[in-house]
Design a protein around this motif. Structure first.
Motif, PDB file in Angstrom:
ATOM      1  N   UNK A 101       0.829  -1.209   0.000  1.00 20.70           N
ATOM      2  CA  UNK A 101       0.000   0.000   0.000  1.00 20.70           C
ATOM      3  C   UNK A 101       0.860   1.254   0.000  1.00 20.70           C
ATOM      4  N   UNK A 108       1.274   6.476  -7.010  1.00 21.28           N
ATOM      5  CA  UNK A 108       0.126   7.296  -7.413  1.00 21.28           C
ATOM      6  C   UNK A 108       0.429   8.778  -7.206  1.00 21.28           C
TER       7      UNK A 108
ATOM      8  N   UNK B  89      -5.872  11.028   7.685  1.00 21.27           N
ATOM      9  CA  UNK B  89      -5.655  10.847   9.122  1.00 21.27           C
ATOM     10  C   UNK B  89      -6.843  11.320   9.939  1.00 21.27           C
ATOM     11  N   UNK B 105      -3.896   7.778  -4.701  1.00 17.85           N
ATOM     12  CA  UNK B 105      -2.867   8.062  -3.697  1.00 17.85           C
ATOM     13  C   UNK B 105      -3.492   8.147  -2.307  1.00 17.85           C
ATOM     14  N   UNK B 108      -4.659   4.515  -1.202  1.00 18.91           N
ATOM     15  CA  UNK B 108      -3.526   3.664  -0.810  1.00 18.91           C
ATOM     16  C   UNK B 108      -2.952   4.126   0.533  1.00 18.91           C
ATOM     17  N   UNK B 109      -2.893   5.427   0.709  1.00 22.58           N
ATOM     18  CA  UNK B 109      -2.387   5.968   1.972  1.00 22.58           C
ATOM     19  C   UNK B 109      -3.324   5.596   3.122  1.00 22.58           C
ATOM     20  N   UNK B 111      -5.167   2.949   3.344  1.00 27.15           N
ATOM     21  CA  UNK B 111      -4.923   1.541   3.695  1.00 27.15           C
ATOM     22  C   UNK B 111      -3.580   1.386   4.411  1.00 27.15           C
ATOM     23  N   UNK B 112      -2.583   2.176   3.994  1.00 30.40           N
ATOM     24  CA  UNK B 112      -1.278   2.134   4.667  1.00 30.40           C
ATOM     25  C   UNK B 112      -1.422   2.540   6.140  1.00 30.40           C
TER      26      UNK B 112
END
Lengths: 153, 153, 153, 153
Positions: A101, A108, B89, B105, B108-109, B111-112
């Motif tokens: 991820x 991205x 956040x 982006x 994915x962030x 999920x990170x």
């Protein structure tokens, strides 16, 4: 040139590929920019260092000593995952190695900021418009060939 | 709850979906967090506002007056795309509407950073491990149903 | 070691002092970290470069080419004044040269983050508790002597 | 309006002053922006909340539950002291209450970014050019009077 990829990977093939790509970048005399920690980041840094190149590590935490041993210039940012943006901005070309991820987020973001990306063994995306600035590589040498072509560009 | 999506979209179906999702979030009494600009962000904000909810806009630039008309609390961050990290956040659940590099982006962030994500009409990914915290929705009501389930969770 | 000071200064004495301090840092083999732009930043970088040292420039904008000519490694952050935090974090010791609101902001932040500071020709503060980690210098050589003492520390 | 000041202060006079200033801001219907933690931040938030106002807390850490009890909208930034920049940018007017390195860093940054500042019981500075946008207050009501004058401005 930035190399991004899973920081917790222990996959020998992935790490060997990252090291080879780092060696190509460092051997060509380009500065390698990474997130400064382990896994793909450490392997790429080791390759670049051994090839005589310089390595910048943009660390998520507040302490420079979290950097891997091959980082020449360790910059603690204290920004957490926000440091990913700095990695991408610092680079003219971004190389992704493997999938996670965090890696996807950086790739991205790189495309969002118009940085060209080569992705070796990455995830597949269905949906983006045709994008000649996101190239899939099937081996480290192919990734390096694309990087060199773009930097000559 | 954050809603993320293309800021330059003019696709009526996408904007109507974003507005409906915003209305569901605002009508439930949840705070809507967005990037504060146009397209999907503005449509979601309008929906939330009209349903009696409150909207925070975390803007990339330095001036609050760049916010769309439906933002109650406009916070200029001056961080550029770095503001995306703050949007993610700030949210317990992230809803993606449509596809773009910026949207990907943020997802994915999210999920990170272990935020659960519902993605309506998004891009397809092949590669990530099975992930029950990334759900695909096929219509706005389905997206809302998942959001509500998670917030009850 | 970071050197901070007014980026728009044209005061010959201030710029000569910054250049001499940069030369001392670079000549000692320490990495110089600066904000990468003009005035005091450019003068310190020039001194370090000519003395054989390396210079990192953490730029507020999004483009590396805004860096002054003496920066070896230009990192565009896109964070605006937020890059000041990175300059301070990257350094073990911070040297202030001259006074401005931006310089004061960096020095106060450095003390907040427990970085020792030498300030040459800076503003006077009445109020802070006795602080042995904020030293006033009256000339560039005095500033360098304190930096060297701390780095031996 | 932002209120900044020492987060670890237990000085009853300082906290009472912060609470009174917060009450004035909240009672006037202005949004109060703070760093969301304790000391002066919590006192100002309590005052604003009790006066019927709304409070945003921009937190340095990654978790919203670090916010004090009077924050309506808690935004975890994960940026550490980098969140100070967001507090200042979000405000049209900045009020400092008491002195500390962190407070000074925010006030200097506010002036760097052209936000007007009222500072109650702050540190004294000798060096800055005459600056009509940095006003010293001797009591909370005086601070509020200046804030109101500027917001009418």
């Amino acid at each position: 040139v930035a190399v991004v990829g899973p920081g917790d990977s222990t996959d020998p093939a992935l790490l060997a590929a990252a090291e080879r790509i780092g060696a190509g970048i460092g051997g060509d005399g380009h500065l390698l920019v990474t997130g400064g920690l382990g896994g793909v980041m450490a392997a790429a840094a080791r390759g670049a260092r051994e090839a005589g190149g310089s390595v910048v590590g943009l660390l998520p935490g507040e302490h420079a000593d979290a950097a891997n041993d091959s980082v020449d210039i360790a910059l603690p940012t204290g920004l957490g995952q926000g440091r990913n943006l700095l990695v991408v901005r610092a680079a003219e070309v971004v190389v992704g190695v493997g999938g996670s991820w965090g890696t996807l987020a950086e790739i991205a973001l790189a495309r969002r900021l118009d940085r060209p990306v080569v992705w070796l063994w990455g995830w597949q995306l269905t949906g983006p418009p045709d994008d000649r600035a996101l190239v899939r590589a099937v081996d480290p040498d192919g990734a390096l060939a694309t990087v060199r072509e773009w930097l000559r560009g």
